[in-house]
Write a protein that holds these residues in place. Structure first.
Motif, PDB file in Angstrom:
ATOM      1  N   ILE A  81       5.309  67.518  -5.641  1.00  0.00           N
ATOM      2  CA  ILE A  81       6.714  67.323  -6.014  1.00  0.00           C
ATOM      3  C   ILE A  81       7.426  66.497  -4.955  1.00  0.00           C
ATOM      4  CG2 ILE A  81       8.918  68.533  -6.318  1.00  0.00           C
ATOM      5  CD1 ILE A  81       7.287  70.808  -7.688  1.00  0.00           C
ATOM      6  N   ARG A  84       6.824  62.802  -5.018  1.00  0.00           N
ATOM      7  CA  ARG A  84       7.598  62.107  -6.054  1.00  0.00           C
ATOM      8  C   ARG A  84       9.076  61.989  -5.694  1.00  0.00           C
ATOM      9  NH1 ARG A  84       6.417  64.791 -11.546  1.00  0.00           N
ATOM     10  NH2 ARG A  84       7.738  63.086 -12.243  1.00  0.00           N
ATOM     11  N   MET A  85       9.489  62.695  -4.649  1.00  0.00           N
ATOM     12  CA  MET A  85      10.897  62.670  -4.251  1.00  0.00           C
ATOM     13  C   MET A  85      11.168  61.683  -3.116  1.00  0.00           C
ATOM     14  SD  MET A  85      11.760  66.749  -4.568  1.00  0.00           S
ATOM     15  CE  MET A  85      13.298  66.626  -3.726  1.00  0.00           C
ATOM     16  N   GLU A  89      10.708  56.243  -4.745  1.00  0.00           N
ATOM     17  CA  GLU A  89      10.376  56.794  -6.056  1.00  0.00           C
ATOM     18  C   GLU A  89      11.626  57.280  -6.786  1.00  0.00           C
ATOM     19  OE1 GLU A  89       7.280  56.914  -7.570  1.00  0.00           O
ATOM     20  OE2 GLU A  89       6.693  55.645  -5.883  1.00  0.00           O
ATOM     21  N   LEU A  90      12.556  57.854  -6.059  1.00  0.00           N
ATOM     22  CA  LEU A  90      13.775  58.367  -6.685  1.00  0.00           C
ATOM     23  C   LEU A  90      14.583  57.262  -7.350  1.00  0.00           C
ATOM     24  CD1 LEU A  90      15.073  61.017  -4.120  1.00  0.00           C
ATOM     25  CD2 LEU A  90      14.126  61.426  -6.381  1.00  0.00           C
ATOM     26  N   MET A  93      13.088  56.475 -10.729  1.00  0.00           N
ATOM     27  CA  MET A  93      12.914  57.592 -11.642  1.00  0.00           C
ATOM     28  C   MET A  93      13.945  57.563 -12.773  1.00  0.00           C
ATOM     29  SD  MET A  93      12.620  61.603 -10.531  1.00  0.00           S
ATOM     30  CE  MET A  93      11.316  61.280  -9.356  1.00  0.00           C
ATOM     31  N   GLU A  97      12.415  61.744 -16.355  1.00  0.00           N
ATOM     32  CA  GLU A  97      11.462  62.104 -15.299  1.00  0.00           C
ATOM     33  C   GLU A  97      12.115  63.033 -14.271  1.00  0.00           C
ATOM     34  OE1 GLU A  97       8.584  58.169 -15.036  1.00  0.00           O
ATOM     35  OE2 GLU A  97      10.587  58.082 -14.133  1.00  0.00           O
ATOM     36  N   ALA A  98      13.360  62.750 -13.933  1.00  0.00           N
ATOM     37  CA  ALA A  98      14.083  63.590 -12.973  1.00  0.00           C
ATOM     38  C   ALA A  98      14.271  64.996 -13.534  1.00  0.00           C
ATOM     39  CB  ALA A  98      15.425  62.962 -12.622  1.00  0.00           C
ATOM     40  N   LEU A 101      10.982  66.793 -13.292  1.00  0.00           N
ATOM     41  CA  LEU A 101      10.721  67.165 -11.899  1.00  0.00           C
ATOM     42  C   LEU A 101      11.574  68.371 -11.497  1.00  0.00           C
ATOM     43  CD1 LEU A 101       9.172  66.497  -9.312  1.00  0.00           C
ATOM     44  CD2 LEU A 101      10.998  64.914  -8.714  1.00  0.00           C
ATOM     45  N   ASN A 103      12.687  70.663 -13.454  1.00  0.00           N
ATOM     46  CA  ASN A 103      12.107  71.842 -14.118  1.00  0.00           C
ATOM     47  C   ASN A 103      10.893  72.361 -13.358  1.00  0.00           C
ATOM     48  OD1 ASN A 103      13.982  72.023 -16.189  1.00  0.00           O
ATOM     49  ND2 ASN A 103      12.809  70.699 -17.555  1.00  0.00           N
ATOM     50  N   GLN A 104      10.061  71.445 -12.837  1.00  0.00           N
ATOM     51  CA  GLN A 104       8.906  71.858 -12.033  1.00  0.00           C
ATOM     52  C   GLN A 104       9.362  72.608 -10.783  1.00  0.00           C
ATOM     53  OE1 GLN A 104       6.937  67.930 -11.618  1.00  0.00           O
ATOM     54  NE2 GLN A 104       5.072  69.041 -12.142  1.00  0.00           N
ATOM     55  N   ILE A 105      10.389  72.097 -10.138  1.00  0.00           N
ATOM     56  CA  ILE A 105      10.914  72.738  -8.932  1.00  0.00           C
ATOM     57  C   ILE A 105      11.434  74.132  -9.261  1.00  0.00           C
ATOM     58  CG2 ILE A 105      12.735  72.643  -7.168  1.00  0.00           C
ATOM     59  CD1 ILE A 105      12.419  69.529  -7.325  1.00  0.00           C
TER      60      ILE A 105
END
Length: 157
Positions: A81, A84-85, A89-90, A93, A97-98, A101, A103-105
């Motif tokens: 994660i 990707r931050m 990359e941000l 994004m 996609e944000a 990401l 939601n993954q966090i």
């Protein structure tokens, strides 16, 4: 020699060894430092909690399983994660996609919360509530002590 006297000595020896590492590869160095910190934490918790032999016999397997799962959630899953931050990359994004990401966090944070909740629930079956609170305090104290050592080491450079 009394165990209560042995653990602080072990703690000091590991601390000196912890700061003497410089020439290994990054991954090996990280793993070695993690193991040293883990050993220091075990010594610190053992001293602070004053577990009976029966309590220790039940506590450490539960704690070690919890600690390994917590490490996996915090470091292994979050590693991807955080990659990707990166700033570059941000900026590239998309909103979709944000959102994914984020939601993954949130899922990872929820998994950590549930893991800790289950761990405390498991401890209630083997330790009195006072010792569980002492454990929580000892964990916080250890974190502060480790951070202070890190700060002190940085100030000496």
């Amino acid at each position: 020699m009394c165990l209560k006297k042995l653990f602080p000595i072990l703690f000091l020896l590991l601390t000196f060894n912890f700061y003497g590492q410089n020439d290994k590869s990054k991954d090996d160095n990280f793993k070695e430092k993690r193991e040293q910190i883990k050993a220091m934490k075990v010594a610190f918790l053992t001293t602070e909690l004053d577990l009976t032999s029966s309590e220790a016999e039940k506590f450490w397997p539960i704690y070690n399983t919890f600690d390994d799962k917590q490490f996996e959630l915090r470091h292994q899953k979050m590693k991807g994660i955080f990659k990707r931050m990166q700033d570059s990359e941000l900026d590239k994004m998309s909103e979709k996609e944000a959102a994914a990401l984020l939601n993954q966090i949130q899922d990872n944070e929820e998994d950590l919360f549930n893991l800790r909740k289950k761990f405390i629930s498991n401890l209630k079956g083997i330790l009195p509530s006072v010792k569980i609170i002492k454990f929580k305090k000892a964990e916080e104290d250890f974190g502060r002590k480790l951070l202070q050592q890190y700060k002190d080491k940085g100030a000496k450079k």
